[in-house]
Enzyme design. Structure first.
Site, PDB file in Angstrom:
ATOM      1  N   ASP A 141       0.833  -1.200   0.000  1.00  0.00           N
ATOM      2  CA  ASP A 141       0.000   0.000   0.000  1.00  0.00           C
ATOM      3  C   ASP A 141       0.864   1.245   0.000  1.00  0.00           C
ATOM      4  OD1 ASP A 141      -2.611   1.364   2.165  1.00  0.00           O
ATOM      5  OD2 ASP A 141      -2.345   1.413  -0.016  1.00  0.00           O
ATOM      6  N   LYS A 144       3.047   3.442  -5.648  1.00  0.00           N
ATOM      7  CA  LYS A 144       2.464   2.467  -6.599  1.00  0.00           C
ATOM      8  C   LYS A 144       3.502   1.968  -7.596  1.00  0.00           C
ATOM      9  CE  LYS A 144      -0.761   3.448  -3.988  1.00  0.00           C
ATOM     10  NZ  LYS A 144      -0.767   2.643  -2.731  1.00  0.00           N
ATOM     11  N   ASP A 169      -3.179  -3.062  -2.575  1.00  0.00           N
ATOM     12  CA  ASP A 169      -4.219  -2.047  -2.635  1.00  0.00           C
ATOM     13  C   ASP A 169      -4.032  -1.187  -3.887  1.00  0.00           C
ATOM     14  OD1 ASP A 169      -5.229   0.853  -0.682  1.00  0.00           O
ATOM     15  OD2 ASP A 169      -6.443  -0.560  -1.828  1.00  0.00           O
ATOM     16  N   ASN A 170      -5.103  -0.556  -4.355  1.00  0.00           N
ATOM     17  CA  ASN A 170      -5.034   0.482  -5.406  1.00  0.00           C
ATOM     18  C   ASN A 170      -4.588  -0.003  -6.774  1.00  0.00           C
ATOM     19  OD1 ASN A 170      -3.583   2.063  -2.706  1.00  0.00           O
ATOM     20  ND2 ASN A 170      -5.601   2.678  -3.404  1.00  0.00           N
ATOM     21  N   GLU A 199     -11.372   4.121  -1.452  1.00  0.00           N
ATOM     22  CA  GLU A 199     -11.868   4.402  -0.096  1.00  0.00           C
ATOM     23  C   GLU A 199     -12.758   5.646  -0.050  1.00  0.00           C
ATOM     24  OE1 GLU A 199      -8.714   3.660  -0.865  1.00  0.00           O
ATOM     25  OE2 GLU A 199      -7.326   5.189  -0.221  1.00  0.00           O
TER      26      GLU A 199
HETATM   27  N1  LIG Z   1       9.175   2.868  -0.954  1.00  0.00           N
HETATM   28  C1  LIG Z   1       8.434   3.210   0.139  1.00  0.00           C
HETATM   29  N2  LIG Z   1       8.732   2.589   1.316  1.00  0.00           N
HETATM   30  C2  LIG Z   1       8.006   2.882   2.413  1.00  0.00           C
HETATM   31  C3  LIG Z   1       6.976   3.808   2.319  1.00  0.00           C
HETATM   32  N3  LIG Z   1       6.120   4.323   3.212  1.00  0.00           N
HETATM   33  C4  LIG Z   1       5.365   5.217   2.578  1.00  0.00           C
HETATM   34  N4  LIG Z   1       5.759   5.305   1.313  1.00  0.00           N
HETATM   35  C5  LIG Z   1       5.241   6.230   0.345  1.00  0.00           C
HETATM   36  C6  LIG Z   1       3.799   5.899   0.125  1.00  0.00           C
HETATM   37  C7  LIG Z   1       2.979   7.150  -0.074  1.00  0.00           C
HETATM   38  C8  LIG Z   1       1.508   6.852   0.006  1.00  0.00           C
HETATM   39  C9  LIG Z   1       1.119   5.629  -0.840  1.00  0.00           C
HETATM   40  N5  LIG Z   1      -0.339   5.517  -1.044  1.00  0.00           N
HETATM   41  C10 LIG Z   1      -0.924   6.215  -2.008  1.00  0.00           C
HETATM   42  O1  LIG Z   1      -0.272   6.945  -2.739  1.00  0.00           O
HETATM   43  C11 LIG Z   1      -2.408   6.112  -2.172  1.00  0.00           C
HETATM   44  C12 LIG Z   1      -3.058   7.087  -2.927  1.00  0.00           C
HETATM   45  C13 LIG Z   1      -4.452   7.051  -3.081  1.00  0.00           C
HETATM   46  C14 LIG Z   1      -5.141   8.094  -3.880  1.00  0.00           C
HETATM   47  C15 LIG Z   1      -4.742   9.424  -3.782  1.00  0.00           C
HETATM   48  C16 LIG Z   1      -5.379  10.402  -4.529  1.00  0.00           C
HETATM   49  C17 LIG Z   1      -6.435  10.037  -5.373  1.00  0.00           C
HETATM   50  F1  LIG Z   1      -7.062  10.987  -6.086  1.00  0.00           F
HETATM   51  C18 LIG Z   1      -6.826   8.726  -5.488  1.00  0.00           C
HETATM   52  C19 LIG Z   1      -6.178   7.736  -4.743  1.00  0.00           C
HETATM   53  C20 LIG Z   1      -5.200   6.023  -2.474  1.00  0.00           C
HETATM   54  C21 LIG Z   1      -4.545   5.057  -1.740  1.00  0.00           C
HETATM   55  O2  LIG Z   1      -5.249   4.036  -1.136  1.00  0.00           O
HETATM   56  C22 LIG Z   1      -3.159   5.082  -1.587  1.00  0.00           C
HETATM   57  O3  LIG Z   1      -2.575   4.078  -0.868  1.00  0.00           O
HETATM   58  C23 LIG Z   1       6.759   4.423   1.080  1.00  0.00           C
HETATM   59  N6  LIG Z   1       7.458   4.124  -0.004  1.00  0.00           N
HETATM   60 MG   LIG Z   2      -3.953   2.472  -0.548  1.00  0.00          MG
END
Ligand SMILES: Nc1ncc2ncn(CCCCCNC(=O)c3cc(-c4ccc(F)cc4)cc(O)c3O)c2n1
Ligand SMILES: [Mg+2]
Length: 214
Positions: A141, A144, A169-170, A199
């Protein structure tokens, strides 16, 4: 100074949830995200699918990539058998600080090990740092465009065994096309798509469950 959305989400947990009651923490976050401010938790609809997969797998070792505020961490940890371990990775220190408090409010700190860092750096260190041989379940999660490289990295590091489950997810929104193509076409995975919604919205999204065949 202005509070951040994760800080306001934590405030809603501390105001509306009962200490030591994970379900009330999950409910307080869902209510906050539906009534006040959208946030990128897996949410209640996809959360039910997550719960059913966790209950079916009954994992002793779980890796979560991308903790955010700890919503899915609490959902997963609340379903784990005694002595089971959930390692969750969060890149953003501000999110990690909030997640620690959400996990503590739910009374699940003994089942959860939150690491601040990037998946690419930490996946190769899992065995030496935490004595984990393989993961029974991985919940993806995080960024992406890291789903595919990190899955390949977990394969290379021997962290997946015959029967390990990846739950992503996603896979539709924001979308992880290269990951989907890989797990759906590789003979080393048996994949299944669980159609749902992004969500707290009516936008299509879903979870992809992939069994590593070894
Ligand atoms: N490599 C590494 N290691 C460890 C880490 N820990 C964090 N990160 C960085 C992760 C930053 C957040 C990731 N999640 C999402 O971006 C996300 C986005 C949406 C979404 C947003 C806007 C919309 F309009 C529509 C949908 C919905 C979701 O359910 C999502 O999960 C890492 N990276
Ligand atoms: Mg997500």
């Amino acid at each position: 100074t202005q509070s951040t959305r994760p800080q306001r989400l934590l405030g809603a947990v501390q105001k509306n949830a009962t200490r030591g009651d994970p379900r009330s923490v999950v409910q307080a976050i869902d209510q906050f995200c539906r009534q006040k401010e959208w946030a990128m938790n897996v949410g209640d609809e996809k959360g039910c699918i997550l719960d059913s997969v966790v209950s079916e797998v009954n994992p002793a070792t779980v890796l979560e990539l991308g903790t955010y505020c700890g919503y899915s961490t609490v959902r997963i940890a609340s379903l784990l058998p005694p002595h089971a371990k959930l390692i969750t990775l969060e890149f953003n220190p501000d999110f990690a600080a909030i997640a620690r408090q959400v996990i503590a409010w739910a009374g699940l700190e003994d089942k959860v090990h939150l690491i601040e860092g990037a998946s690419g750096d930490w996946i190769p260190k899992m065995t030496e740092q935490f004595g984990v041989k393989t993961f029974d379940l991985v919940f993806l999660d995080h960024w992406k465009d890291r789903y595919l490289p990190d899955t390949m990295l977990m394969e290379e590091c021997g962290l997946l065994r015959k029967g390990s489950i990846l739950l992503a997810d996603n896979v539709i929104c924001p979308g992880t096309p290269d990951y989907l193509e890989y797990v759906r076409s590789s003979p080393r995975y048996e994949s299944q798509y669980f159609k749902s919604h992004l969500e707290y919205t009516k936008v299509e999204d879903g979870l992809e469950k992939s069994v590593f065949l070894g």
